[in-house]
Design an enzyme around this catalytic site. Structure first.
Site, PDB file in Angstrom:
ATOM      1  N   MET A  76       0.871  -1.250  -0.176  1.00 48.06           N
ATOM      2  CA  MET A  76       0.120   0.225   0.063  1.00 48.06           C
ATOM      3  C   MET A  76       0.985   1.285   0.050  1.00 48.06           C
ATOM      4  O   MET A  76       0.632   2.326   0.333  1.00 48.06           O
ATOM      5  CB  MET A  76      -1.074   0.058   1.350  1.00 48.06           C
TER       6      MET A  76
ATOM      7  N   ALA B 281       4.219   3.766   0.918  1.00 44.42           N
ATOM      8  CA  ALA B 281       4.796   4.426   2.046  1.00 44.42           C
ATOM      9  C   ALA B 281       5.909   3.444   2.406  1.00 44.42           C
ATOM     10  O   ALA B 281       6.129   2.966   3.561  1.00 44.42           O
ATOM     11  CB  ALA B 281       3.990   4.589   3.389  1.00 44.42           C
TER      12      ALA B 281
ATOM     13  N   HIS C  95       9.795  -3.541   3.055  1.00 51.01           N
ATOM     14  CA  HIS C  95       9.023  -3.661   1.727  1.00 51.01           C
ATOM     15  C   HIS C  95      10.330  -4.059   0.803  1.00 51.01           C
ATOM     16  O   HIS C  95      10.482  -4.530  -0.166  1.00 51.01           O
ATOM     17  CB  HIS C  95       8.499  -2.237   1.109  1.00 51.01           C
TER      18      HIS C  95
ATOM     19  N   SER D  27       6.883  -0.336   9.950  1.00 51.75           N
ATOM     20  CA  SER D  27       5.636  -0.559   9.445  1.00 51.75           C
ATOM     21  C   SER D  27       5.148   0.910   8.863  1.00 51.75           C
ATOM     22  O   SER D  27       5.833   1.720   9.448  1.00 51.75           O
ATOM     23  CB  SER D  27       4.679  -0.890  10.590  1.00 51.75           C
TER      24      SER D  27
HETATM   25  O1  PAF Z   1       0.068  -5.857   3.411  1.00 49.27           O
HETATM   26  C1  PAF Z   1      -0.418  -4.896   2.673  1.00 49.27           C
HETATM   27  O2  PAF Z   1       0.189  -3.916   2.539  1.00 49.27           O
HETATM   28  C2  PAF Z   1      -1.829  -5.003   2.411  1.00 49.27           C
HETATM   29  O3  PAF Z   1      -2.772  -5.591   3.271  1.00 49.27           O
HETATM   30  C3  PAF Z   1      -1.957  -5.642   0.981  1.00 49.27           C
HETATM   31  C4  PAF Z   1      -1.480  -7.311   1.032  1.00 49.27           C
HETATM   32  C5  PAF Z   1      -0.947  -5.071   0.087  1.00 49.27           C
HETATM   33  C6  PAF Z   1      -3.187  -5.765   0.175  1.00 49.27           C
HETATM   34  O4  PAF Z   1      -3.833  -4.370   0.059  1.00 49.27           O
END
Ligand code: PAF
Length: 262
Positions: free
Chosen positions: A30, A32, A37, A186
């Site tokens: 999502m 940010a 990530h 996060s």
């Molecule tokens: O973990 C997340 O960022 C979200 O829940 C996801 C898996 C991208 C689904 O919108």
């Protein structure tokens, strides 16, 4: 790096790659983006011919409008990070309706584990997650998809969906990335003050002590957290708690935890 906004355009590209036998790794996010990530993108880069990153703040998984509005958005920085890590395609739909051409009529619902832990506090959250993840799998034609263990319940539910619907996708679970203090990375951490961030590290520190879950709940409450749950199940210890109006979650392996406790 190609940036795509329209689902049909992604489907066309993925179809073309698949027909040429090119393997695709998907990193759904999502935005940010942070080092957690980045670890998913790096792993996907190593294991696939092409990496598709998705950035979409999915409205259907937010049970509070305020939370959706306040979710951090840093598209410029996200694209720069993706580029630096060798991502091939970024899919970032700008209009939620493009992802829900059915006007939100069709959904994927799980009727058991999704009601526990975060599901008990965020009604409909996992229906929103599973629905968007299925759409992303279908559009991207990925062979592998990468998810962090921080969102362990999400990871388990996505694995369950893959099994239930015989989806040809391998789910790759990646370890939680932590700050030096132990705080799990996060996107929501960016909304904490320095003091809040320092306190938030207590979540991980308390999870690891051999006290019972009720004792840990009390200790967190005494430190200023509003605790949703501290629970043991499925071989793990889980916590969800609020600090400075930000809801944080974490979990660690806890081999004694076979029955639900807490
Ligand atoms: O973990 C997340 O960022 C979200 O829940 C996801 C898996 C991208 C689904 O919108």
């Amino acid at each position: 790096m190609i940036i795509i906004e329209q689902p049909k355009e992604l489907a066309r590209l993925a179809n073309d790659l698949t027909q040429r036998g090119v393997t695709i790794g998907l990193v759904p996010t999502m935005g940010a983006l942070h080092a957690g990530h980045a670890s998913l993108m790096e792993r996907a880069r190593k294991e696939n011919d092409r990496v598709i990153l998705t950035i979409f703040v999915n409205p259907t998984q937010f049970n509070q409008k305020e939370d959706l509005l306040r979710y951090p958005r840093t598209p410029k920085e996200d694209l720069a990070l993706a580029q630096s890590l060798g991502v091939d395609v970024v899919f970032m739909p700008q209009n939620p309706e493009d992802m829900y051409p059915d006007e939100y009529r069709y959904q994927v619902t799980e009727h058991s584990f999704s009601h526990l832990l975060c599901g008990a506090y965020r009604p409909g959250h996992f229906t929103g997650v599973l629905t968007i993840v299925l759409k992303l799998f279908m559009l991207s034609r990925c062979q592998r998809a990468y998810f962090g263990e921080k969102d362990y319940q999400q990871l388990e539910l996505i694995r369950g969906m893959v099994d239930a619907f015989f989806l040809p996708v391998t789910i790759v679970a990646c370890p939680t990335v932590r700050e030096h203090s132990g705080l799990a990375l996060s996107s929501r951490n960016s909304r904490l003050s320095e003091e809040g961030r320092r306190k938030a590290a207590l979540l991980y520190q308390k999870l690891r002590v051999p006290h019972g879950v009720e004792q840990i709940r009390k200790e967190l409450e005494n430190s200023g957290f509003q605790v949703d749950y501290v629970t043991e199940l499925k071989g793990r210890r889980f916590v969800a708690a609020w600090i400075e109006g930000v809801r944080l979650i974490d979990n660690i392996p806890w081999p004694d935890a076979t029955q639900e406790k807490g």
